[in-house]
Structures are given as C-alpha cells and as structure tokens.
Design a protein around this motif. Structure first.
Motif, short mmCIF file in Angstrom:
data_model
loop_
_atom_site.label_atom_id
_atom_site.label_comp_id
_atom_site.label_asym_id
_atom_site.label_seq_id
_atom_site.Cartn_x
_atom_site.Cartn_y
_atom_site.Cartn_z
N UNK A 408 0.75 -1.51 0.01
CA UNK A 408 -0.07 -0.02 0.05
C UNK A 408 0.76 1.25 -0.01
N UNK A 409 1.85 1.08 0.72
CA UNK A 409 2.71 2.21 0.77
C UNK A 409 3.29 2.74 -0.67
N UNK A 410 3.57 1.61 -1.51
CA UNK A 410 4.13 1.79 -2.78
C UNK A 410 2.86 2.33 -3.68
N UNK A 411 1.68 2.02 -3.81
CA UNK A 411 0.70 2.40 -4.51
C UNK A 411 0.46 3.87 -3.75
N UNK A 412 0.33 4.38 -2.65
CA UNK A 412 0.53 5.64 -2.02
C UNK A 412 1.28 6.60 -3.00
N UNK A 413 2.50 6.05 -3.05
CA UNK A 413 3.72 6.73 -3.36
C UNK A 413 3.44 7.12 -4.98
N UNK A 414 3.09 6.10 -5.75
CA UNK A 414 2.68 6.06 -7.09
C UNK A 414 1.73 7.01 -7.32
N UNK A 415 0.50 7.15 -6.77
CA UNK A 415 -0.25 8.23 -6.44
C UNK A 415 0.19 9.72 -6.32
N UNK A 416 1.12 9.80 -5.52
CA UNK A 416 1.61 11.32 -5.38
C UNK A 416 2.47 11.48 -6.75
N UNK A 417 3.24 10.52 -7.23
CA UNK A 417 4.23 10.64 -8.10
C UNK A 417 3.24 11.08 -9.28
N UNK A 418 2.10 10.42 -9.78
CA UNK A 418 1.40 10.75 -10.97
C UNK A 418 0.92 12.14 -10.63
N UNK A 419 0.76 12.76 -9.65
CA UNK A 419 0.17 13.85 -9.50
C UNK A 419 1.47 15.04 -9.75
N UNK A 420 2.63 14.58 -9.55
CA UNK A 420 3.72 15.71 -9.65
C UNK A 420 4.40 15.44 -10.77
N UNK A 421 4.49 14.42 -11.82
CA UNK A 421 4.82 14.00 -12.74
C UNK A 421 4.92 15.30 -13.88
#
Ligand code: GDG
Length: 739
Positions: A408-421
């Motif tokens: 779940x940590x990896x999914x949370x980070x991936x969501x954050x990254x998607x919004x910042x890319x």
C-alpha cells in the motif's frame, strides 16, 4: 462459408421486456470476423425462464435477430453450476485465493451436467466443417465432451482468467477431469506466457503428460497451446468518444470537478480487484500529503451478489470508504466518491478522458481491459496508469507505473508521483502504450487465435521419419528368413510407473501368444530387464529372449542364457554404486537398479522437474568421470543407464543376424538404448522407432505401443506370400495416434 460457433457461459444479450444485445470486447472482436465466417453464438441468456412458451419465444427471437442459440438454466443449475462451482470453487482458485474457495460435490456434478448440456446443443447444431470456439472457465469440460463424439471437430478454447501454479490448481478435487476436459481442444489460448507455463507444469504433474512448448500430446490428437493477449474494442471506444452524448457528459463532468484532480478506478466489485488494499493506500496518501484537491472516483459494478464473499466484500468496502471520508473530508470536499453501479459507456469514456490517473491494482487479473481502455482514451492529455504487476496487462504496458498491489505504501507513493510528474514525462511513457493498445485490439486477438486454430494441420508435421507403410513391410513378408527384434517396455507394452507392473497381460499377452504360435517370423523379445525377470514373465511363450540390453540371450526351447562377452570388465560398477546412491538419497522417489552389466538410476516417481534436473546433472558428471571406462551412458525415459559397452542391443543383433542368416529383420524400440539397433548399417534391418517426439536414426516411426501392437497383429494375420497390406490399412493405425 464455414460457421464459427462461439460458446460462452453468457450470451451477450440482456433479456428483459425486450431483448437487447450488449456490447463488449468479445462481441466486437467477433463482429469483425463476419466476412470470413457465418457467426453463431451459444450460451445462457441469463436469468431463469421456466415457462416453455416464453423459452420458445426467446429462442426464436434470438435466432432470427442475432443468430444466437440460448441455453436455459433452472434456479438449481444457476446455484450449483454458476454461483457454485464456477464462481465459488474455480474463480477463487484461478485467482490464487484458496481461502475464498468453497467446494461441494453436487456443484461439480451440476457443472459437468451443464457442460454436457452445452455439448449436446453444439452437437445438435454443428456441421462437419464448423469451428467451435469455447470461452472461459465455466466450460472447461466441454472440449473433451465434444471431442469424444466428434474426434475430428475443430475446437478452440480461450481462458480469460489466469491459469495458476500447480500448487494452487491441485487444490481442486476434480483437477484431472478439468485438465482432461481442456485437452480435448485443438488449441488452448492464454493471455500470458506465465499462465501457459503453469498449465504445462500442471498437466505434467497431475496427468503425467510431458509437453513441448507449443503443444501437449494427447492420445488421439495434439492440443496446441499459445499466448493471445486480448485487446479492447478500439473502434467501439472511438465511436463513443466521437458521439455528442460523450461531449455533453465530458463538459458536465468538467464543470462538476473543476479545479480537482481525478483518480479513477473502474471494476466489478470483486475480491480479486484489490479494492480494500487500494483504499488503504488512499488513506495513507491523504494522511501523508493532506491534499484537498484530489477526488478518488470508484465505479464499482455490482457483481455476483449471490456469492457470500462478494456481499462481505461490499460491506467491507463501504465501511472503509465511509471511514476514509469521515477522516479526510472537509466542508465541500469528500475525497472518495464511490458509485456502486455501472455507468453508461459514454460516461465511462468521459471519465477515462477526464481522469488524471487510473489506479488499476488487482491482486490477480487475467488481463484487465480497463487498463487498456484508459490508455486508449488518453487522446487530449497524458494521464498516468498505475497498474498492478499481477494483471496480465502489465506484461504489455511496461511504461505504466507498475506497483505491487499488496504494497500500500508503494501505491500511495505512485499516486503522489502521478500528480507530480511533468507533462513531458507522462507523454513519453504514454505514447508507446497507446500505439500498442491501438494496434493489438480485440479484432486482432480474435483473428490471430482463429488463424492459429485453423492452421493446426500445417503445424502438426514435425515428424521427418517415414510413417510405417506397406513398403516397409513387404520385404519382411517376402524374405526367406525374416526375424522380428522387439523391445518390450515402451514398445510392445506401455511404460508403467513401477517397472514390476509392466508384466504382460491383456492385449500384450494375447499378442505374445500369437507371436509364439506362428512360424513365419523368428521373434526375439529384447529388454533392458534382468534374466530372472524375463524368465518369469516370458517363459510361457515360445520366444527367443534377449536380456540386459543385449548382454545375454536365450534361444527358444533352450534352457541356457548365452553371454556374448563373458569376460567383460564390470569392475566399474563398484566404483559407481556409492555415487549413484548419493543421487538416490538427494532425489526423493528415485531408486537404483542393479543388473549384471549395468546400473540403472530410475526417477519416474520423483518430482518430474526436479528428477529431470538431477538426471541431467548426473549424466553430465558421469560423462566426465567415466570417459576412460568401457561403459556407455544413456539418458533414457525417466532413467539414466550406465551399461557395459558389451551389453549392446546392436552388437547382439548383429551377431544373431550373422549366425542365423536372417535376411530381413524388423528392429523396434522406443528409447536411446534401441538406437544401437537402428545404427546397424545392414540392409537387412528395418528400424522402427516407437513414439513421435525424440530424434532417432530409425527409418520409420510408429506413434505408440498400442499402434505398434495393432500393426503387428495385422502383420501376423497375413500369411506368407499373400498380397501385401494395403497402404491405407497400415497408415490408419499410425495416423489415428498422430493427428
Ligand atoms: C475477465 C477477466 C480479462 C466496467 N464498468 C463499467 C463497464 N466496465 C467494463 C470495462 C471493461 C470490462 O467491463 C471489465 O473487463 P476487465 O478485463 O477489466 O475484467 P473482468 O470483467 O473481470 O474480465 C479479465 C477479461 O475477462 C477479458 O479477457 O481482462 O482479466 O477477469 O471492458 O469497460 N462498462 C460500462 N459501464 C461500467 O460501469 N459501460
């Protein structure tokens, strides 16, 4: 024009007051084939219709409007076949969730019964050249049921779910029957190579059938296996995107969600889709970032609500959603929008276009079309796809943000990254995926599957050696002193798991009596077995015997075994015994057999893959160790034989040919130790290899011991100097086991 009969659990229709055809990847994929085939579809029309007149009306309308044939199920059928075995036993196991799997005998009985109902309906309808394409896990028994009645039928099967590892599939009480059912097909298609690999390994471990990478040999045919990743209905999606309804909906949604970032999830509410883990990740993301401008929109389509696990999941998800919303909402901002209902296709497309990211994180998924649909709809901007590594689609979409759905940590980070890319970064990753999704669409999938299915005959010609025909037999019939040298295990009799179980009985025993009671051919039975064993099994037949791979022989009527090289050096056996015992200790199920002139390490009862690996290791080490010793090493069928160079079938036959002046000899054998017979450069020899797979120096092949016995019976039934066998008679024996 041939008919293509698609068979699936459900017909793509909604039967209510009126009948409507539903759209979907499969329907549109197949519609594209309308110019090549006359399309028919057989399946359950959904619901329970008990009234006979209503059934008749539905049948007529479906036939006339769509060329569909409905199967009607009673409530009990639905409960046991569909809700029971298909969705409560098979579905969870195919998705690696044994904890969710339940099983009842009556469910499987009904599953078998309904598969038979489908088979009967197909057989009632199909013309000889029709092509049958069975879809998915509800109908695994169907291919063999059809094959049994129509051995020449062209049958394809596509599995839309994963095929799990053997360790999971073995949990099913009816695992053998299910696999045998599938192997009735000419071609089985999977979404990924991983599923194909698991299937082969499961077939090996459960049915004991060794396969090639491209096919599995079954008794009367070959079942090809291949990978066909399904695509989406690209044209259908483009049509929706081009429609006014879509534009209106997109405009409205943009207004509703102005200033917000949208993270979209679309799926059936199914425990395989990883929804609770995803919600956990969302909770973590909101906690970590504190962002108030992000909306998580879930389109969660109700599914299988009669199955308790699905009802429990719904409660779990709804509770979790309200907890997250309770924790992270502010006035005017609710982070999770959860819709427990389907949306219209135009709206779905609008959501795909609108969403800044799609989170597709199934715990296990055959393919997952939502991932591909989202990519296809990124025509105005570059959205980010966050995709589970456990979805089949991940193999084709490697530029997605790939995550472990349990992390779940990896999914949370991936969501954050998607919004910042950055836009550039998102575009760079999206473009190659868009190309692939657009090109390999649903139509491509259907066409490539059918192309492989219908070209099966061309693919099935790997045998270069000649099939035994009258030409091979005529010289034997015409010879003045013909002899037959016939290997026993794997040639005259089928290989058994325990060597002691192969004693002659039934058909084999009958044939041995026939061979012993004729005087047209001089017959020798050759085996790798010990003298004592051969005496025990064969002394009741008046036949010549050759034991221990040619080390010694005994002429019929004589009580004496003759050793060709009595002073052969056998001291190497003492050096090797300990070493081979070590391999036996390391490889459970294996054992060492000792004969006068050989040591044989058997691994037939070991784990098939582990046994093979250890055998190869043994052979390679022995080749180095024994290079200066008077031995040969043979990697035979599930055994490694170290044998004195003086125990050699070829040398013994050579000696017997000369001393008895045989002018023609049929030498038949199935494994590597028989190759010494085939290598004899003597015009008198007619070499026949039993089996289609391994390479051989024999001139002819016969596909199985059964086919070879049939051939010998025919040979014996022709007295000398009569017309030779007709070509077709001999040919049929072989073809029936090869095609
Ligand atoms: C099985 C395998 C494999 C969803 N919500 C709505 C809606 N959908 C459509 C999607 C998509 C389809 O349903 C779902 O397909 P998936 O592939 O994601 O999943 P399964 O239903 O489990 O399908 C799967 C598939 O077979 C094909 O081989 O990929 O692994 O499990 O097309 O768009 N459509 C509309 N409204 C919705 O609310 N109109």
């Amino acid at each position: 024009m041939h008919s293509l009969i698609i068979v699936s659990n459900r017909l793509p229709v909604k039967v209510k007051e009126t009948i409507e055809k539903s759209s979907g990847g499969l329907v549109s994929a197949l519609e594209g084939l309308g110019d090549q085939y006359d399309l028919q579809w057989i399946g359950w029309a959904g619901g329970v219709v008990d009234d006979q007149q209503k059934r008749q009306e539905i049948t007529t309308e479906l036939k006339e409007r769509f060329n569909f044939t409905p199967i009607f199920l009673s409530q009990e059928d639905v409960d046991d076949y569909y809700t029971g075995f298909s969705n409560s036993s098979l579905w969870p196991l195919l998705h690696y969730m044994p904890c969710n799997a339940r099983y009842e005998d009556k469910w499987f009985q009904k599953y078998r019964e309904i598969n038979q109902l489908f088979a009967d309906k197909i057989l009632e309808q199909a013309e000889p050249d029709d092509i049958i394409w069975v879809q998915d896990y509800h109908l695994m028994l169907l291919p063999a049921m059809l094959r049994k009645v129509k051995p020449d039928m062209t049958i394809g099967f596509f599995l839309h779910t994963p095929f799990p590892s053997y360790e999971i599939f073995r949990c099913l009480p009816n695992r053998e029957e299910l696999l045998e059912g599938l192997l009735g097909a000419d071609l089985i298609g999977f979404h990924t190579f991983g599923y194909l690999r698991h299937f082969r390994s499961t077939v090996l471990r459960i049915l004991g059938i060794e396969s090639e990478i491209a096919y599995i040999p079954v008794e009367h045919h070959r079942c090809a296996i291949d990978v066909f990743p399904i695509g989406i209905n690209t044209q259908g999606f483009q049509n929706f995107i081009d429609s006014p309804a879509f534009s209106r909906r997109l405009k409205a949604l943009r207004k509703i969600y102005a200033g917000k970032k949208i993270i979209l999830s679309v799926e059936r509410l199914d425990y395989t889709k990883g929804i609770p883990h995803r919600l956990e990740a969302i909770d973590r993301f909101l906690e970590k970032t504190g962002r108030k401008d992000v909306i998580f929109l879930f389109i969660s389509v109700p599914s299988r609500q009669t199955v308790p696990e699905y009802r429990e999941l719904r409660q779990e998800v709804e509770l979790k959603v309200s907890q997250i919303n309770g924790k992270h909402s502010t006035i005017g901002q609710v982070p999770v929008h959860f819709l427990f209902r389907p949306v219209l296709p135009e709206e779905l497309c609008a959501l795909y276009v609108l969403a800044d990211a799609a989170v597709v994180t199934p715990l296990m998924d055959g393919m997952n079309l939502v991932a591909k649909e989202y990519i296809f709809c990124q025509q105005e901007k570059s959205g980010v796809l966050i995709l589970s590594e456990f979805a089949g689609a991940a193999q084709e979409l490697p530029y997605a943000s790939i995550v472990n759905p349990y992390n779940v940590r990896q999914i949370a980070d991936a969501i954050q990254q998607a919004l910042e890319d950055s836009e550039e970064e998102k575009k760079r990753r999206l473009e190659p995926m868009k190309k692939r999704v657009a090109k390999y669409n649903a139509q491509f999938w259907a066409k490539s599957f059918l192309k492989t299915l219908t070209s099966k005959d061309e693919k099935e010609t790997p045998i270069e050696t000649l099939v035994l025909t009258q030409k091979a037999l005529a010289p034997l019939q015409d010879a003045s002193r013909p002899a037959l040298f016939i290997d026993y295990d794997g040639t005259l009799a089928e290989i058994t798991n325990l060597p002691e179980n192969a004693a002659p009985s039934g058909e084999v025993e009958q044939l041995l009596f026939s061979l012993a009671s004729q005087d047209q051919f001089e017959v020798y039975i050759i085996a790798g077995r010990r003298r004592q064993e051969m005496d025990r099994w064969f002394s009741k037949f008046r036949l010549n015997l050759i034991a221990e791979h040619g080390y010694c022989y005994k002429e019929k009527g004589s009580g004496r075994w003759v050793v060709l090289v009595p002073d052969a050096d056998l001291s190497w056996k003492d050096q090797l015994r300990e070493y081979l015992n070590l391999f036996t200790a390391m490889t459970p199920g294996s054992f060492l057999e000792e004969k006068t002139a050989s040591l044989v390490w058997h691994y037939r009862n070991s784990d098939p893959e582990f046994g093979e690996w250890k055998a190869r290791q043994l052979v390679s080490e022995l080749q180095e160790m024994l290079s200066n010793l008077p031995v040969e090493i043979h990697h035979g069928k599930k055994n490694v034989t170290i044998v004195s160079i003086h125990a050699n079938k070829g040398s013994t036959i050579y000696h017997l040919l000369a001393s008895n002046q045989y002018d023609k000899a049929l030498c038949a054998g199935d494994d590597e130790t028989d190759e010494s017979m085939f290598r004899l450069s003597d015009n008198a020899i007619i070499g026949v290899k039993i089996g289609d797979k391994e390479e051989t120096e024999a001139e002819f092949r016969c596909s199985s011991p059964k086919a070879f016995r049939a051939l010998l019976n025919k040979l014996l039934s022709r007295p000398k100097n009569t017309a030779p066998l007709k070509k077709t008679e001999v040919f049929t024996v072989n073809r029936s086991n090869q095609s």
